[in-house]
Motif scaffolding. Sequence first.
Motif, mmCIF file in Angstrom:
data_model
loop_
_atom_site.group_PDB
_atom_site.id
_atom_site.type_symbol
_atom_site.label_atom_id
_atom_site.label_comp_id
_atom_site.label_asym_id
_atom_site.label_seq_id
_atom_site.Cartn_x
_atom_site.Cartn_y
_atom_site.Cartn_z
ATOM 1 N N ASP A 131 10.850 1.996 33.961
ATOM 2 C CA ASP A 131 11.895 1.582 33.030
ATOM 3 C C ASP A 131 13.062 2.549 33.193
ATOM 4 O OD1 ASP A 131 13.216 2.053 30.145
ATOM 5 O OD2 ASP A 131 12.433 0.006 30.215
ATOM 6 N N VAL A 133 15.194 3.702 31.257
ATOM 7 C CA VAL A 133 15.407 4.616 30.142
ATOM 8 C C VAL A 133 14.138 5.414 29.822
ATOM 9 C CG1 VAL A 133 15.988 4.788 27.686
ATOM 10 C CG2 VAL A 133 17.185 3.142 29.142
ATOM 11 N N LYS A 134 13.001 4.727 29.775
ATOM 12 C CA LYS A 134 11.763 5.340 29.299
ATOM 13 C C LYS A 134 10.877 5.888 30.411
ATOM 14 C CE LYS A 134 11.649 2.288 25.258
ATOM 15 N NZ LYS A 134 10.881 1.257 24.524
ATOM 16 N N GLY A 135 11.253 5.666 31.664
ATOM 17 C CA GLY A 135 10.406 6.107 32.761
ATOM 18 C C GLY A 135 9.284 5.117 33.034
ATOM 19 N N MET A 137 6.324 2.862 32.534
ATOM 20 C CA MET A 137 5.768 2.229 31.344
ATOM 21 C C MET A 137 4.500 1.458 31.701
ATOM 22 S SD MET A 137 7.782 2.837 28.711
ATOM 23 C CE MET A 137 7.414 1.497 27.585
#
Length: 205
Positions: A131, A133-135, A137
């Motif tokens: 992701d 933004v979140k790395g 996932m």
Amino acid sequence: MKQPIGLILAGGQATRMGGGDKSRNDLGGRSILSHVIERLEPQVSQIVLNANGDAGRFDDTGFSVVPDSIDGFAGPLAGVLAGLDWAAAHGASHVVSVAADTPFFPCDLVPQLILAAEAQDKPIALAASPDPVKGMMRHPTFGLWPVNLREDLRAALLGGLRKVVLWTDTHGTAQAAFPAPVFDPFFNVNTPHDLETARGLMEDL
């Protein structure tokens, strides 16, 4: 490991799509479910559907349909348990689950999950993708599940547990990482807007 049984999780209530079977929505002239079946079928020994309500609405697939055995729409783990119970009755050792609303998941999902479990020496393997933004996932509805953990899962569900990773992490979970060069292959159709997005992605494939 023998080729596992494929489990399509279609037991959700689809509230954000207005109810009904969202996997039956049209995508490129066919249902989302037909795309899911097309990707999963070559990777598994056979397919079973997890769905609640009238099983007859899936007669056209030719697959067995198993409902949740835990009341109250207990989430995807209840569907996994239903699949594990069915697999145990048919002599299988493992199940690979996929979501019925995710038409672009990788065509090498099953072998990569098996490789991850074996390489990382874990009983369960979950798919993951990056992701921005979140790395990385995890996608807990896309997993490799051993049949011999089904009673432990049943006890956890009856005890009120609902979050997938809270259960998987107690047993050790491998991660199978998949690239997302153009879009996330685990993109799922939850809303009418998602369906329009999926139709646009289909045109780009």
